[in-house]
Design an enzyme around this catalytic site. Structure first.
Site, mmCIF file in Angstrom:
data_model
loop_
_atom_site.group_PDB
_atom_site.id
_atom_site.type_symbol
_atom_site.label_atom_id
_atom_site.label_comp_id
_atom_site.label_asym_id
_atom_site.label_seq_id
_atom_site.Cartn_x
_atom_site.Cartn_y
_atom_site.Cartn_z
ATOM 1 N N CYS A 398 50.885 41.446 30.132
ATOM 2 C CA CYS A 398 50.030 42.268 31.002
ATOM 3 C C CYS A 398 50.791 43.439 31.606
ATOM 4 O O CYS A 398 50.210 44.472 31.899
ATOM 5 C CB CYS A 398 49.500 41.469 32.182
ATOM 6 S SG CYS A 398 48.826 39.887 31.812
HETATM 7 N N1 ARG Z 1 46.220 41.605 30.555
HETATM 8 C C1 ARG Z 1 46.110 40.831 31.618
HETATM 9 N N2 ARG Z 1 45.935 39.540 31.492
HETATM 10 N N3 ARG Z 1 46.143 41.414 32.821
HETATM 11 C C2 ARG Z 1 46.113 40.735 34.059
HETATM 12 C C3 ARG Z 1 45.558 41.607 35.123
HETATM 13 C C4 ARG Z 1 45.541 40.969 36.480
HETATM 14 C C5 ARG Z 1 44.828 41.789 37.500
HETATM 15 N N4 ARG Z 1 45.012 41.303 38.828
HETATM 16 C C6 ARG Z 1 43.342 41.835 37.205
HETATM 17 O O1 ARG Z 1 42.663 40.942 37.663
HETATM 18 O O2 ARG Z 1 42.858 42.723 36.557
#
Ligand code: ARG
Length: 408
Positions: A398
């Site tokens: 991420c």
């Molecule tokens: N590619 C990922 N899994 N990204 C995680 C993103 C986390 C972020 N807090 C959201 O909710 O968007």
């Protein structure tokens, strides 16, 4: 000359990657607004930066060129007219209450001397308490409520994986699911249009940030030069996957098929990459909850240029064997065989690995059960600490957007 964007796999040797070093936007997180801002807790910024710097150092040590979103964005707006149009777009999307307030903030932004500082301020957001002028009586009517921000922060920016995704030589600039993340894609618009690295390369644009349906990069995985995997998830609508497929085929990016996996709509599985990442040609990390039969839509182009969609119901293993043309893929369970460890370590991004070469990945050190299972399966692990970083619910994949990978 190599293309400025070249990503035809999840695992080819990583050459250039885009990160964002967490900044002041994390100090503008407040407990009352955590849900809207998609955070579960408030990271301690100096420690989060330390962890993030160690992540970047590890990548550099592995020969990867690390570039930062905030630097590219600042360089992209170096022409005065581009800078002005960036400020105009930013203010239009900032949801500011009151034109007087907008004018006041515009003057503040115009007065910032360096572009890098300007970008940092736009990312951090603007608390009302930073606006001296608001303290004078005549302006009290501009303060609509006790809400503390004139412009909200963008705390999720260090998850560079999501606001856009590099696919082949192109990029999908995404329509984000949540209000808090929608403005993040503005930086991508300016970078891919105006930055010297990209501007003369006519980068194929595969999705439009103003589109009506949503898609996020955590749901966009490049399984091979022919095959993409997409998550139908909390964040990505099936209609967006169809549009993306159409653009990919029309612009002849090279991918022949998209597999859309239905993973349901839950926060803990917000993106496909929270339950499934690629480790090697034939190895994947997965969360046990997606081991059973899945509904998958296979989208390809017919010889006369029409889109063909086939629905299949089968296990992930069978689907991957079939479409990757591999005898048996190896799925390595997050949490090994322990359901409690699986739940806990998936929540802490145990399945969210970043491959830097086939069979070599970066993981958080905080998920020992999963990491042991990965090692036993012959995967080479590089560890980073993530005590603070993980509070935003994201791991090494991420937090990184590959720009260039070696072809495999
Ligand atoms: N590619 C990922 N899994 N990204 C995680 C993103 C986390 C972020 N807090 C959201 O909710 O968007």
């Amino acid at each position: 000359m190599t293309q400025p964007i070249n990503v035809f796999s999840e695992i080819g040797k990583l050459k250039t990657v885009l990160l964002h070093r967490p900044g002041k936007e994390l100090e503008n997180l407040m407990p009352d607004y955590l849900d809207d801002l998609l955070f579960d807790d408030i990271p301690y910024l100096p420690q989060a930066q330390k962890e993030h710097d160690a992540f970047a150092d590890l990548l550099r040590k592995k020969g990867v060129e690390v570039v930062y979103l905030e630097d590219l964005a600042a360089e992209a707006i170096s022409e005065p007219d581009v800078r002005s149009s960036f400020i105009k777009d930013y203010l239009e999307e900032a949801n500011i209450k009151g034109t007087g307030l907008t004018r006041m903030i515009q003057a503040k932004l115009d007065a910032i001397r360096t572009n890098r500082e300007l970008i940092d301020v736009t990312m951090a957001g603007i608390p009302k308490s930073d606006l001296e002028e608001l303290k004078s009586k005549s302006l009290t009517d501009m303060i609509e409520s006790d809400y503390p921000f004139a412009i909200d922060p963008m705390p999720n920016l260090y998850f560079t994986r999501d606001p856009f995704a590099t696919l082949g030589t192109g990029v999908s600039i995404n329509k984000m699911y949540s209000v808090t993340r929608r403005r993040e894609t503005l930086y991508a618009k300016y970078i891919f249009t105006y930055h010297p690295r990209f501007k003369d390369s006519n980068i194929p644009m595969l999705y439009d940030r103003h589109d009506s349906t949503r898609i996020e990069g955590g749901d966009e995985l490049v399984l091979s030069k022919d095959l993409l995997a997409l998550g139908m998830s909390q964040r990505t609508d099936v209609a967006s996957i169809e549009k993306l497929a159409k653009n990919i085929f029309e612009q002849k990016i090279g991918f022949k098929r998209l597999l859309a996996f239905d993973i349901g709509s839950k926060r803990k599985f917000m993106h496909l990459d929270t339950v499934f990442t690629m480790l090697d040609y034939d190895k994947f990390s997965i969360h046990p909850e997606i081991e059973g039969d899945l509904t998958v839509y296979s989208i390809s182009e017919t010889v006369d240029g029409k889109i063909e969609i086939i629905k299949e119901c089968d296990s992930l293993e069978a689907i991957l064997n079939k479409y990757l043309e591999i005898d048996t893929v190896k799925l390595i369970r997050c949490g090994g065989n322990d359901p409690m460890a699986a739940a806990r370590e998936q929540w802490n991004d145990g399945s969210n690995t970043l491959a830097i070469a086939p069979g070599e990945v970066i993981v958080y050190d905080r998920n020992p059960v999963t990491n042991k299972a990965l090692e036993e399966a012959g995967v080479t692990l590089n560890y980073i600490a993530g005590s603070e970083l993980v509070r935003g619910r994201g791991g090494p994949r991420c937090m990184s957007m590959p720009l260039v990978r070696e072809d495999i």
